[in-house]
Scaffold this motif. Structure first.
Motif, PDB file in Angstrom:
ATOM      1  N   GLN A 172       0.832  -1.197   0.000  1.00  0.00           N
ATOM      2  CA  GLN A 172       0.000   0.000   0.000  1.00  0.00           C
ATOM      3  C   GLN A 172       0.873   1.257   0.000  1.00  0.00           C
ATOM      4  N   LEU A 173       1.906   1.211   0.851  1.00  0.00           N
ATOM      5  CA  LEU A 173       2.799   2.368   0.903  1.00  0.00           C
ATOM      6  C   LEU A 173       3.491   2.583  -0.452  1.00  0.00           C
ATOM      7  N   THR A 174       3.996   1.497  -1.007  1.00  0.00           N
ATOM      8  CA  THR A 174       4.696   1.579  -2.290  1.00  0.00           C
ATOM      9  C   THR A 174       3.744   2.030  -3.387  1.00  0.00           C
ATOM     10  N   THR A 175       2.548   1.401  -3.407  1.00  0.00           N
ATOM     11  CA  THR A 175       1.550   1.741  -4.419  1.00  0.00           C
ATOM     12  C   THR A 175       1.107   3.182  -4.241  1.00  0.00           C
ATOM     13  N   GLY A 176       0.897   3.582  -2.977  1.00  0.00           N
ATOM     14  CA  GLY A 176       0.485   4.969  -2.697  1.00  0.00           C
ATOM     15  C   GLY A 176       1.540   5.949  -3.184  1.00  0.00           C
ATOM     16  N   ALA A 177       2.792   5.614  -2.899  1.00  0.00           N
ATOM     17  CA  ALA A 177       3.881   6.491  -3.335  1.00  0.00           C
ATOM     18  C   ALA A 177       3.942   6.532  -4.859  1.00  0.00           C
ATOM     19  N   ALA A 178       3.759   5.375  -5.516  1.00  0.00           N
ATOM     20  CA  ALA A 178       3.800   5.315  -6.981  1.00  0.00           C
ATOM     21  C   ALA A 178       2.634   6.107  -7.563  1.00  0.00           C
ATOM     22  N   LEU A 179       1.441   5.963  -6.949  1.00  0.00           N
ATOM     23  CA  LEU A 179       0.279   6.702  -7.435  1.00  0.00           C
ATOM     24  C   LEU A 179       0.487   8.205  -7.259  1.00  0.00           C
ATOM     25  N   GLU A 180       1.116   8.562  -6.185  1.00  0.00           N
ATOM     26  CA  GLU A 180       1.413   9.986  -5.955  1.00  0.00           C
ATOM     27  C   GLU A 180       2.344  10.518  -7.029  1.00  0.00           C
ATOM     28  N   ARG A 181       3.355   9.731  -7.339  1.00  0.00           N
ATOM     29  CA  ARG A 181       4.303  10.149  -8.391  1.00  0.00           C
ATOM     30  C   ARG A 181       3.585  10.241  -9.739  1.00  0.00           C
ATOM     31  N   ILE A 182       2.714   9.219  -9.999  1.00  0.00           N
ATOM     32  CA  ILE A 182       1.956   9.218 -11.254  1.00  0.00           C
ATOM     33  C   ILE A 182       1.056  10.447 -11.292  1.00  0.00           C
ATOM     34  N   ASP A 183       0.428  10.725 -10.146  1.00  0.00           N
ATOM     35  CA  ASP A 183      -0.469  11.873 -10.060  1.00  0.00           C
ATOM     36  C   ASP A 183       0.307  13.171 -10.312  1.00  0.00           C
ATOM     37  N   ARG A 184       1.481  13.278  -9.763  1.00  0.00           N
ATOM     38  CA  ARG A 184       2.312  14.471  -9.968  1.00  0.00           C
ATOM     39  C   ARG A 184       2.759  14.581 -11.437  1.00  0.00           C
ATOM     40  N   VAL A 185       3.103  13.408 -11.988  1.00  0.00           N
ATOM     41  CA  VAL A 185       3.519  13.407 -13.386  1.00  0.00           C
ATOM     42  C   VAL A 185       2.347  13.843 -14.258  1.00  0.00           C
ATOM     43  N   LEU A 186       1.147  13.347 -13.946  1.00  0.00           N
ATOM     44  CA  LEU A 186      -0.045  13.723 -14.701  1.00  0.00           C
ATOM     45  C   LEU A 186      -0.303  15.222 -14.563  1.00  0.00           C
ATOM     46  N   ASP A 187      -0.182  15.708 -13.331  1.00  0.00           N
ATOM     47  CA  ASP A 187      -0.379  17.144 -13.103  1.00  0.00           C
ATOM     48  C   ASP A 187       0.642  17.938 -13.930  1.00  0.00           C
ATOM     49  N   TYR A 188       1.848  17.468 -13.882  1.00  0.00           N
ATOM     50  CA  TYR A 188       2.910  18.139 -14.610  1.00  0.00           C
ATOM     51  C   TYR A 188       2.591  18.139 -16.107  1.00  0.00           C
ATOM     52  N   LEU A 189       2.180  16.975 -16.597  1.00  0.00           N
ATOM     53  CA  LEU A 189       1.867  16.850 -18.013  1.00  0.00           C
ATOM     54  C   LEU A 189       0.665  17.712 -18.384  1.00  0.00           C
ATOM     55  N   LEU A 190      -0.312  17.727 -17.503  1.00  0.00           N
ATOM     56  CA  LEU A 190      -1.498  18.521 -17.768  1.00  0.00           C
ATOM     57  C   LEU A 190      -1.133  20.012 -17.756  1.00  0.00           C
ATOM     58  N   ARG A 191      -0.273  20.356 -16.867  1.00  0.00           N
ATOM     59  CA  ARG A 191       0.149  21.752 -16.818  1.00  0.00           C
ATOM     60  C   ARG A 191       0.946  22.083 -18.066  1.00  0.00           C
ATOM     61  N   GLN A 192       1.761  21.192 -18.476  1.00  0.00           N
ATOM     62  CA  GLN A 192       2.559  21.379 -19.678  1.00  0.00           C
ATOM     63  C   GLN A 192       1.646  21.478 -20.897  1.00  0.00           C
ATOM     64  N   GLN A 193       0.641  20.705 -20.877  1.00  0.00           N
ATOM     65  CA  GLN A 193      -0.293  20.673 -21.976  1.00  0.00           C
ATOM     66  C   GLN A 193      -1.223  21.885 -21.901  1.00  0.00           C
ATOM     67  N   GLY A 194      -1.384  22.429 -20.759  1.00  0.00           N
ATOM     68  CA  GLY A 194      -2.269  23.576 -20.572  1.00  0.00           C
ATOM     69  C   GLY A 194      -1.866  24.731 -21.474  1.00  0.00           C
ATOM     70  N   GLY A 195      -0.604  24.923 -21.752  1.00  0.00           N
ATOM     71  CA  GLY A 195      -0.178  25.973 -22.650  1.00  0.00           C
ATOM     72  C   GLY A 195      -0.381  25.569 -24.082  1.00  0.00           C
ATOM     73  N   ASN A 196      -0.475  24.345 -24.410  1.00  0.00           N
ATOM     74  CA  ASN A 196      -0.645  23.823 -25.767  1.00  0.00           C
ATOM     75  C   ASN A 196      -2.013  23.165 -25.845  1.00  0.00           C
ATOM     76  N   PRO A 197      -2.968  23.747 -26.641  1.00  0.00           N
ATOM     77  CA  PRO A 197      -4.301  23.218 -26.662  1.00  0.00           C
ATOM     78  C   PRO A 197      -4.385  21.856 -27.321  1.00  0.00           C
ATOM     79  N   ASN A 198      -3.546  21.502 -28.232  1.00  0.00           N
ATOM     80  CA  ASN A 198      -3.614  20.173 -28.853  1.00  0.00           C
ATOM     81  C   ASN A 198      -2.603  19.279 -28.210  1.00  0.00           C
ATOM     82  N   PRO A 199      -3.089  18.254 -27.711  1.00  0.00           N
ATOM     83  CA  PRO A 199      -2.122  17.327 -27.103  1.00  0.00           C
ATOM     84  C   PRO A 199      -1.323  16.626 -28.169  1.00  0.00           C
ATOM     85  N   PRO A 200      -0.085  16.245 -27.877  1.00  0.00           N
ATOM     86  CA  PRO A 200       0.696  15.568 -28.904  1.00  0.00           C
ATOM     87  C   PRO A 200       0.127  14.207 -29.186  1.00  0.00           C
ATOM     88  N   SER A 201       0.223  13.807 -30.436  1.00  0.00           N
ATOM     89  CA  SER A 201      -0.371  12.548 -30.853  1.00  0.00           C
ATOM     90  C   SER A 201       0.580  11.442 -30.691  1.00  0.00           C
TER      91      SER A 201
END
Length: 156
Positions: free
Chosen positions: A127-156
């Motif tokens: 659970q701890l490992t999975t929670g930590a991995a999900l947190e990292r994934i969540d941060r990566v997603l946030d980061y990607l979403l933020r990165q994508q926020g400036g670019n309206p078309n997501p890369p294909s």
């Protein structure tokens, strides 16, 4: 001695003989009565002896019957004791077998408890490992979403 004197003397002796005969007859009658009484007493004694013999025979018969009953009871008690000993032996074996099974069950329960604790620990770690991995994934997603926020078309 004159004839008169002799006659007196014979009469005196006859009187003595007469008294002796009367005394003997009286004694004979007394003896006869006593003999009759003894005969009656002997008959009564014989009657009592006969009754005693009958009672003794009955007593012996009762003793014989009691002996047979005691023998039968003794056989039943012996059979009961034998059966009881077999039951105790069987029960003892079953108790020993139950003790052995209980010990195996306790050992198995301890092993299951250890396995459960180990799995619980592993699950918590997962659970701890999975929670930590999900947190990292969540941060990566946030980061990607933020990165994508400036670019309206997501890369294909």
């Amino acid at each position: 001695m004159t004839n008169a004197q002799r006659l007196d003397h014979v009469e005196d002796e006859l009187e003595t003989v007469k008294q002796l005969l009367v005394s003997t007859a009286s004694y004979a009658e007394s003896t006869s009565r006593r003999l009759d009484e003894l005969t009656i007493k002997q008959d009564r004694t014989q009657f009592h002896l006969d009754e005693l013999t009958i009672k003794q025979d009955r007593t012996q018969s009762h003793l014989d019957q009691t002996g047979v009953k005691v023998d039968q009871l003794s056989d039943k008690v012996d059979s009961f004791i034998t059966h009881t000993q077999r039951l105790f032996t069987k029960t003892g074996s079953e108790i020993e077998e139950t003790k052995a099974r209980t010990e195996r069950l306790e050992a198995l329960m301890l092993k299951l408890d250890r396995n459960f604790e180990e799995q619980k620990s592993q699950f918590q770690e997962f659970q701890l490992t999975t929670g930590a991995a999900l947190e990292r994934i969540d941060r990566v997603l946030d980061y990607l979403l933020r990165q994508q926020g400036g670019n309206p078309n997501p890369p294909s």
